[in-house]
Write an enzyme that holds these catalytic residues in place. Structure first.
Site, mmCIF file in Angstrom:
data_model
loop_
_atom_site.group_PDB
_atom_site.id
_atom_site.type_symbol
_atom_site.label_atom_id
_atom_site.label_comp_id
_atom_site.label_asym_id
_atom_site.label_seq_id
_atom_site.Cartn_x
_atom_site.Cartn_y
_atom_site.Cartn_z
ATOM 1 N N ASP A 55 3.267 1.169 0.185
ATOM 2 C CA ASP A 55 3.524 -0.032 0.771
ATOM 3 C C ASP A 55 4.014 0.773 2.152
ATOM 4 O OD1 ASP A 55 2.317 -2.513 2.779
ATOM 5 O OD2 ASP A 55 4.540 -3.124 1.992
ATOM 6 N N SER A 56 3.952 0.061 3.267
ATOM 7 C CA SER A 56 4.566 0.153 4.189
ATOM 8 C C SER A 56 5.443 -0.435 4.344
ATOM 9 C CB SER A 56 3.820 -0.397 5.771
ATOM 10 O OG SER A 56 4.094 -2.142 5.498
ATOM 11 N N CYS B 1 -1.565 -2.281 0.419
ATOM 12 C CA CYS B 1 -1.041 -2.737 1.220
ATOM 13 C C CYS B 1 -3.049 -2.626 1.927
ATOM 14 C CB CYS B 1 -0.444 -0.909 1.877
ATOM 15 S SG CYS B 1 -0.233 -1.355 3.622
ATOM 16 N N GLU C 9 10.198 -8.489 6.607
ATOM 17 C CA GLU C 9 10.930 -6.691 6.188
ATOM 18 C C GLU C 9 12.554 -7.663 6.563
ATOM 19 O OE1 GLU C 9 10.334 -3.638 5.896
ATOM 20 O OE2 GLU C 9 7.919 -4.578 5.123
ATOM 21 N N CYS D 198 -2.441 -9.274 4.318
ATOM 22 C CA CYS D 198 -1.696 -8.212 4.413
ATOM 23 C C CYS D 198 -0.663 -8.726 3.069
ATOM 24 C CB CYS D 198 -1.731 -8.340 5.841
ATOM 25 S SG CYS D 198 0.584 -7.395 6.158
ATOM 26 N N HIS E 276 2.409 -8.501 2.882
ATOM 27 C CA HIS E 276 3.764 -9.140 3.125
ATOM 28 C C HIS E 276 3.279 -10.180 3.241
ATOM 29 C CE1 HIS E 276 4.395 -4.881 4.589
ATOM 30 N NE2 HIS E 276 6.229 -5.010 5.041
HETATM 31 N N1 DGL Z 1 1.765 -4.510 4.231
HETATM 32 C C1 DGL Z 1 0.753 -3.881 5.085
HETATM 33 C C2 DGL Z 1 -1.069 -4.770 4.387
HETATM 34 O O1 DGL Z 1 -1.010 -5.263 3.494
HETATM 35 C C3 DGL Z 1 1.405 -4.153 6.036
HETATM 36 C C4 DGL Z 1 1.894 -3.980 6.720
HETATM 37 C C5 DGL Z 1 2.134 -3.001 7.812
HETATM 38 O O2 DGL Z 1 3.054 -2.197 7.535
HETATM 39 O O3 DGL Z 1 1.333 -3.751 9.473
HETATM 40 O O4 DGL Z 1 -1.596 -4.628 5.513
#
Ligand code: DGL
Length: 262
Positions: free
Chosen positions: A7-8, A70, A148, A180, A182
């Site tokens: 993931d990011s 992600c 984060e 997303c 997150h």
């Molecule tokens: N967790 C990520 C997603 O599912 C991306 C969040 C990000 O880095 O902008 O899209």
């Protein structure tokens, strides 16, 4: 069987916890690209390059299944990854289909990153599964910053959640897609803001079932190891892990993959 996840940043840990919940004996190796976070505002080329670099790293370290935990990375890179790698690649996509099936008002809200909402794959998803409903999209970059930073509740989260949901509620949405990885960490606060009868959709559990379907059936075994690495600062990850994965036995480390963010 070793499962590699990426993931990011720490968002994909919301998928890791679902996989661990139903596959407690699987060994999980997670890389969070916190040094390059967010992906949501980056170009498709940058996202693809990073995803390939991290996928290579996970493969070299023994991953036999790759989970792109992600949505942004899946939408921008999953086709290319599947064409390139000789192993199962499981991706995430916003739960537009279940949302369209469950709405009673005919209006659904999709919370996701800019990169996901701009992707061709997202538009295909909407035309294939939600042509009869009104789909209102909303990028929430603030949610990613909050998670984060380890802020899962409190006034800053309340404000961000309120700003994101109010226009969707005013438009009549009754189903809300967490598009997303997150965002599920803010799910309790999101649900708290919503009226009774609203539905929140997180595709993490469905992805975990998909991963389980790819594994050979196994009986009782020892708990698998959970290894979480970050391209960012290890101290920050170590401070977040007890909040994001409480009660899980996780080993953490820093990793260096590719070049630093220019
Ligand atoms: N967790 C990520 C997603 O599912 C991306 C969040 C990000 O880095 O902008 O899209």
């Amino acid at each position: 069987m070793k499962i590699g996840l990426l993931d990011s940043g720490v968002g994909g840990l919301s998928v890791l916890r679902e996989i661990h919940r139903i596959l407690p004996t699987a060994s999980l190796h997670y890389v969070g690209d916190s040094a390059w976070c967010p992906y949501g505002t980056k170009s498709p080329e940058v996202i693809q390059r990073r995803v390939f670099e991290i996928a290579d790293y996970l493969l070299v370290h023994g991953a036999e299944i790759l989970v792109i935990a992600c949505n942004s990375a899946t939408i921008q890179a999953v086709g290319a990854l599947r064409a390139e790698y000789p192993l199962p690649v499981v991706g995430m996509e916003p739960g537009v289909k279940p949302a369209a099936e469950r709405t009673r008002s005919g209006v659904i809200g999709v919370l996701a990153t800019e990169a996901s909402l701009a992707g061709e794959k997202f538009h295909q998803l909407v035309s294939a599964h939600a042509s009869g409903v009104r789909v209102i999209t909303r990028p929430c970059p603030r949610f990613v910053e909050l998670v984060e930073a380890g802020l899962l509740d409190g006034p800053a989260v309340e404000t961000a959640v309120d700003e994101a949901l109010t226009p969707l509620l005013e438009a009549g949405a009754d189903v809300f897609v967490l598009g997303c990885t997150h965002y599920p960490f803010l799910k309790p606060m999101i649900e708290y803001r919503l009226p009774d009868g609203a539905t929140v959709i997180d595709t993490g559990p469905a992805v975990a079932k998909r991963v389980a379907s790819l594994l050979p059936a196994s009986g009782a075994g020892y708990p698998g190891t959970i290894q979480v690495e970050t391209t960012g600062e290890l101290d920050r990850l170590d401070a977040l892990l007890p909040r994001l994965l409480p009660a899980l036995n996780v080993s953490s480390a820093a990793c260096h993959i590719g070049n630093p963010l220019p």
